[in-house]
Write an enzyme that holds these catalytic residues in place. Structure first.
Site, short mmCIF file in Angstrom:
data_model
loop_
_atom_site.label_atom_id
_atom_site.label_comp_id
_atom_site.label_asym_id
_atom_site.label_seq_id
_atom_site.Cartn_x
_atom_site.Cartn_y
_atom_site.Cartn_z
N TYR A 54 18.13 15.03 55.05
CA TYR A 54 18.97 15.78 53.75
C TYR A 54 20.16 16.44 54.15
O TYR A 54 21.16 16.85 53.50
CB TYR A 54 18.09 16.87 53.04
CG TYR A 54 16.91 16.60 52.25
CD1 TYR A 54 16.49 15.29 52.43
CD2 TYR A 54 15.77 17.41 51.87
CE1 TYR A 54 15.42 14.66 51.59
CE2 TYR A 54 14.83 16.91 51.35
CZ TYR A 54 14.59 15.47 51.22
OH TYR A 54 13.25 15.13 50.55
N HIS A 111 8.46 11.20 57.07
CA HIS A 111 9.26 11.00 55.87
C HIS A 111 8.83 9.73 55.13
O HIS A 111 8.82 9.56 54.20
CB HIS A 111 10.54 11.15 56.17
CG HIS A 111 11.55 11.63 54.66
ND1 HIS A 111 12.58 12.27 54.70
CD2 HIS A 111 11.10 11.40 53.27
CE1 HIS A 111 12.99 12.34 53.40
NE2 HIS A 111 12.17 12.01 52.70
#
Length: 289
Positions: A54, A111
């Site tokens: 991110y 992730h």
């Protein structure tokens, strides 16, 4: 039915507790992250979900310090992008700590399952070692399919055989896109048997189901927005929803889910047999990917 408040937590297998409502910062621009997180803190959120990918861990850390809240009251999550080498994973952990300006990370997830079996095992081993070193408190995975989860249990057993009892680590959290149109009941059941917390990203389906007849009718019945109905559904299912927004009114709106409870009959109306994710879906990737 359990009674929830914004302070409700789930006791993880690691022994730590995770707030049952999180604030997601996926696609939140780095320049806006601190402001959004401070807005979230002011509305009672104490759980921020970020990731290396991110590129906004620094903004989260800045908000945590600016808030003047005790570090112990804020639950910070980040994520290793995918399976990678042991050394690369260790380097990523150090970089996350540095960027966020923190002494420890509450939760670090893998992730995605991409990278292949060997890389997944090495990354998990690096996370386990980081827990022993006090750099991470709890660990888990994101976007793993059942076959990936079964493989991880095999890797944990192998690490225990190789390094000793307790050296394989414990899975505390799994994170997936979960909502009525992508319920992932098989994964949820797998986790429930092992007391693994299920975090739900895209809990309001990115707004793509707003206007659905069932959703509209439930919103009208309870005097709530469609987003609040979906978040309450997630909460009553026992999940940890992770709504995201940079809009102050929506950040506040998403906390307005504790003054009502949907009946069993109404919860059942949101049980669909569809499988329509609106985000990426690595759960279907093969073990060799």
């Amino acid at each position: 039915m359990a009674t929830y408040s914004i302070n409700s937590t789930f006791k993880l297998n690691s022994g730590y507790e995770i707030p049952r409502l999180g604030f997601g910062v996926y696609q939140t621009p780095p320049s806006e992250t601190a402001k959004a997180c401070l807005e979230a803190f002011s509305n009672g959120y104490r759980h921020i979900d970020s990731a290396i990918g991110y590129r906004n861990e620094a903004g989260v850390g800045e908000a945590m310090r600016s808030s003047k809240l005790p570090r112990s009251e804020i639950f910070f999550t980040s994520k290793i992008p995918r399976g990678m080498s042991y050394d690369n994973t260790k380097a990523e952990i150090e970089e996350s700590l540095k960027k966020a300006g923190l002494d420890y990370i509450d939760l670090m997830l893998i992730h995605s399952p991409f990278g292949g079996s060997t890389a997944r095992k090495e990354t998990w081993k690096a996370l386990v070692d980081a827990v022993e070193e006090g750099k991470i408190r709890s660990i888990g995975i994101s976007n793993y399919g059942i076959h990936h989860l079964d493989e991880l249990e095999k890797h944990i057993a192998e690490l225990e055989a190789e390094h000793g009892k307790g050296k394989g680590g414990v899975i505390s959290v799994g994170q997936w896109e979960v909502h009525p149109w992508c319920p992932r009941n098989d994964i949820v059941e797998w986790c429930a048997k092992r007391n693994i917390a299920v975090e739900a990203y895209a809990p309001v389906v990115r707004g793509k189901r707003f206007g659905d007849k069932t959703l509209v009718s439930l919103a009208e019945k309870y005097g709530k927005t469609e987003a609040q109905i979906l978040l309450r559904w997630s909460l009553q299912k026992g999940y940890v929803p992770l709504p995201k927004s940079v809009t102050p009114s929506r950040i506040k709106e998403n906390t307005g889910i504790y003054d009502f409870e949907m009946s069993k009959e109404d919860m059942a109306k949101l049980e669909f047999i569809e499988y329509l994710p609106v985000c990426w879906d690595p759960t279907i990737a093969g073990l060799d990917k």
